[in-house]
Design an enzyme around this catalytic site. Structure first.
Site: not given
Ligand SMILES: *Cc1c(COP(=O)(O)O)cnc(C)c1O
Length: 468
Positions: A111-114, A117
Site C-alpha cells: 500500500a502507498f503508506k510504505d 513510512m
C-alpha cells in the site's frame, strides 16, 4: 526552512524538531513557513533524475538541519529497486490514451503508506541516534498503517513499536503480514475489542503524561509532516513520466481518507508543478467530497461512519485537512483556529464564506465519491478493457477521475494498494482471486508472534513497561 503551526504558534522550529512530534503545542498542524518555488530550469534538470535523486532534491529544500550528505545517504538507501520492486520506484502504467495509473504500492506492505513510512523509519533511526534517545511508538491499526509502520521500523536502532489491533478482525492476509514479523523491536498486541477500543487505549496511555514521558511514547500518525513531504516526490515523478516537456500539464486523481496523500499533491502544486486538477475521490464516507462541493465541512460520528470495501478510506474526519484550509484562507491562523478549534470542536461542522469557497477553484481541487457497486463495476471494466486488476481504493480514484477528464490533459490515478490486499472484493467483482506478489505467497502459514490482551489500558502500560 522553518515550520509554523496552522493555529498561530509562530515560534519557528526546524525539521528535526518536528520530526518526532505530532500536533503543534497549540493543537495545530505544522507547515513550512513557505513553499519553495521550482523554476523551469530546475524542473528541466529534475526530469532526468532517478527517484532517489529527485527525493533528495525535494527534501533538501525543506530540511535545513540534517547535513545534506547524510540526507542523501538516507534517501538513497530507502528508495531502492530491492525494496520497491522497480527501477522507477513508482512506475506509470497506461490504461488508455491520456489515462494512467501510478503504482505507489509495490513496497513491503503493498500500500502507498510504505512510500513515506520507509523514509520515516530511516529518519527516526538517524535522529534518535544523533540525540542519544530512544522511542516507543504506540499505535492502533485496523490494517494498512500499522503494518507499514512495522515494516518501516523493524530492526531499527532506538525504536520499538507497540501496535494494537482488534483481535480476529483483520483479514488473514493482514494478520499474517503483521504477526509474522519476528523482529525483537516489533510488538503486536491483539486487543479483544474493536478498532475504537484500540484507539481509546492509545489515547488513555498518551494522556498519562508521566507515563508518556517516562517511556518516551511517540506515534507515526498521518499528520506527521515528514510523511507528507516524502509523498510530494511521487507527484513530480508521475508528472515526468506522463509528459515530454514542462509546458504540459497533468491532473492527479487521489483516493482520499485523511487527506494526507492529496495534501502532498497540493504542496507539489504550490511549488509550481504544472498540475491542472487535483481530483479528490472518497467512498461512501464522503466528508471531503461534501466539503469540496458545498463549502461545509461536517465531521461524522462513529455511528455515521460506514464500513466499506475500501476500508482505508473509512474516516469520520480528515486529520490533515486543516493544512489545506490554512492555505486556502491565505494562511490566516486566527480564522483557521476559529473554524477548527471553536466551530468544529463545538458544533461538529463549519461552513466557509462565499468568498472563501470561491477560492477553491484556484487550488485546482474537484471531487467525487463512489459506492460499493461503483467499485465492482470499475474493477470489472478495468480488467476487461485494460487487462489490469485494480484494488478497491484505486477503483474509487479511477471512477471519479473519469468524471473530471479535460481534453489534452493526461490524468494520473494514484494506485494506493495492490488488489492482493483486498481479495474478497476482487473475487466478488471478477470471480477469481487476484495475483499475489511471489514474496508473499503462503505468508498465512508463517509462524505468528502476537500478544492477546483484554480492553485494558493498564495491561498495555504494564506490557510496555516490561518490554519498552
Ligand atoms: C491510507 C490509504 C488511503 C487514504 O490516504 P489518505 O492519505 O489518508 O488520504 C487510500 N488508500 C489506501 C490503500 C490507504 O492505505
Amino acid at each position: 526552512m522553518k515550520y509554523i503551526s496552522t493555529r498561530g504558534d509562530a515560534a519557528p522550529r526546524g525539521f528535526s524538531e518536528i520530526l518526532l512530534e505530532g500536533l503543534a503545542p497549540d493543537g495545530g498542524l505544522y507547515l513550512p513557513t513557505h513553499y519553495p518555488k521550482i523554476d523551469t530550469a530546475t524542473l528541466a534538470r529534475w526530469r532526468d533524475l532517478t527517484y532517489a535523486e529527485l527525493a533528495f532534491e525535494i527534501l533538501a529544500l525543506y530540511i535545513a538541519d540534517i547535513p545534506h550528505a547524510d540526507l542523501k545517504r538516507l534517501v538513497s538507501q530507502t528508495y531502492t529497486e530491492q525494496v520497491f520492486g522497480t527501477r522507477e520506484i513508482t512506475p506509470l502504467k497506461k490504461l488508455e490514451d491520456g489515462l494512467y495509473l501510478e503504482a505507489l504500492s509495490n513496497g513491503p506492505t503493498l500500500a502507498f503508506k510504505d512510500m513515506a513510512m520507509q523514509l520515516l523509519g530511516a529518519l527516526f533511526e538517524y535522529e534518535l541516534a544523533r540525540r542519544g534517545q530512544t522511542l516507543n511508538i504506540l499505535g492502533a491499526t485496523s490494517g494498512d498503517t500499522g503494518s507499514a509502520a512495522e515494516y518501516a521500523m523493524r530492526g531499527k536502532q532506538g525504536v520499538k513499536v507497540f501496535m494494537l489491533s482488534p483481535h480476529g478482525r483483520m483479514s488473514p492476509f493482514q494478520q499474517a503480514q503483521m504477526f509474522s514479523l519476528q523482529d525483537a523491536n516489533i510488538h503486536n498486541i491483539a486487543v479483544e475489542g474493536v478498532f475504537d477500543d484500540c484507539q481509546d487505549i492509545v489515547k488513555a496511555v498518551s494522556n498519562d503524561l508521566a507515563f508518556k514521558r517516562r517511556w518516551k511514547i511517540g506515534t507515526v500518525n498521518s499528520i506527521n509532516w515528514a510523511r507528507l513531504l516524502a509523498q510530494v516526490v511521487y507527484y513530480f515523478a508521475g508528472y515526468f513520466q506522463a509528459t515530454k516537456n514542462n509546458d504540459e500539464r497533468v491532473s492527479f486523481a487521489v483516493p482520499s481518507g485523511n487527506f494526507g496523500n492529496i495534501c502532498a499533491g497540493h504542496v507539489a502544486r504550490m511549488m509550481g508543478l504544472p498540475i491542472e486538477r487535483l481530483v479528490l475521490a472518497t467512498n461512501e464516507n464522503n466528508v471531503l467530497d461534501e466539503f469540496f462541493r458545498t463549502g461545509t465541512y461536517r465531521a461524522r460520528g462513529s455511528a455515521e461512519t460506514h464500513e466499506t470495501s475500501s476500508p482505508s478510506m473509512d474516516i469520520s474526519k480528515a486529520s490533515n485537512f486543516e493544512r489545506f484550509v490554512f492555505d486556502l484562507l491565505g494562511r490566516d491562523a486566527a480564522r483557521t483556529r476559529a473554524l477548527f478549534a471553536d466551530e468544529l470542536a463545538k458544533t461538529g461542522r463549519f461552513t466557509l464564506t462565499r468568498e472563501e469557497f470561491a477560492r477553491i477553484a484556484e487550488y485546482g481541487f474537484v471531487s467525487g465519491s463512489s459506492t460499493h457497486a461503483d467499485r465492482l463495476a470499475t474493477i470489472r471494466d478495468t480488467a476487461q478493457r485494460c487487462g489490469t486488476v485494480i484494488d478497491t481504493h484505486t477503483a474509487d480514484g479511477l471512477k471519479v477521475a473519469r468524471e473530471h477528464r479535460d481534453a489534452g490533459v493526461p490524468m494520473i490515478v494514484l494506485e494506493t494498494a495492490l488488489p492482493a490486499k483486498f481479495s474478497a472484493t476482487i473475487v466478488e467483482a471478477l470471480g477469481r482471486e487476484p495475483e499475489r506478489p511471489a514474496a508473499l505467497q503462503g505468508i498465512e502459514r508463517l509462524p505468528k508472534r502476537f500478544e492477546v490482551m483484554r480492553v485494558d489500558a493498564q495491561a498495555v502500560k504494564d506490557y510496555i513497561a516490561r518490554h519498552g
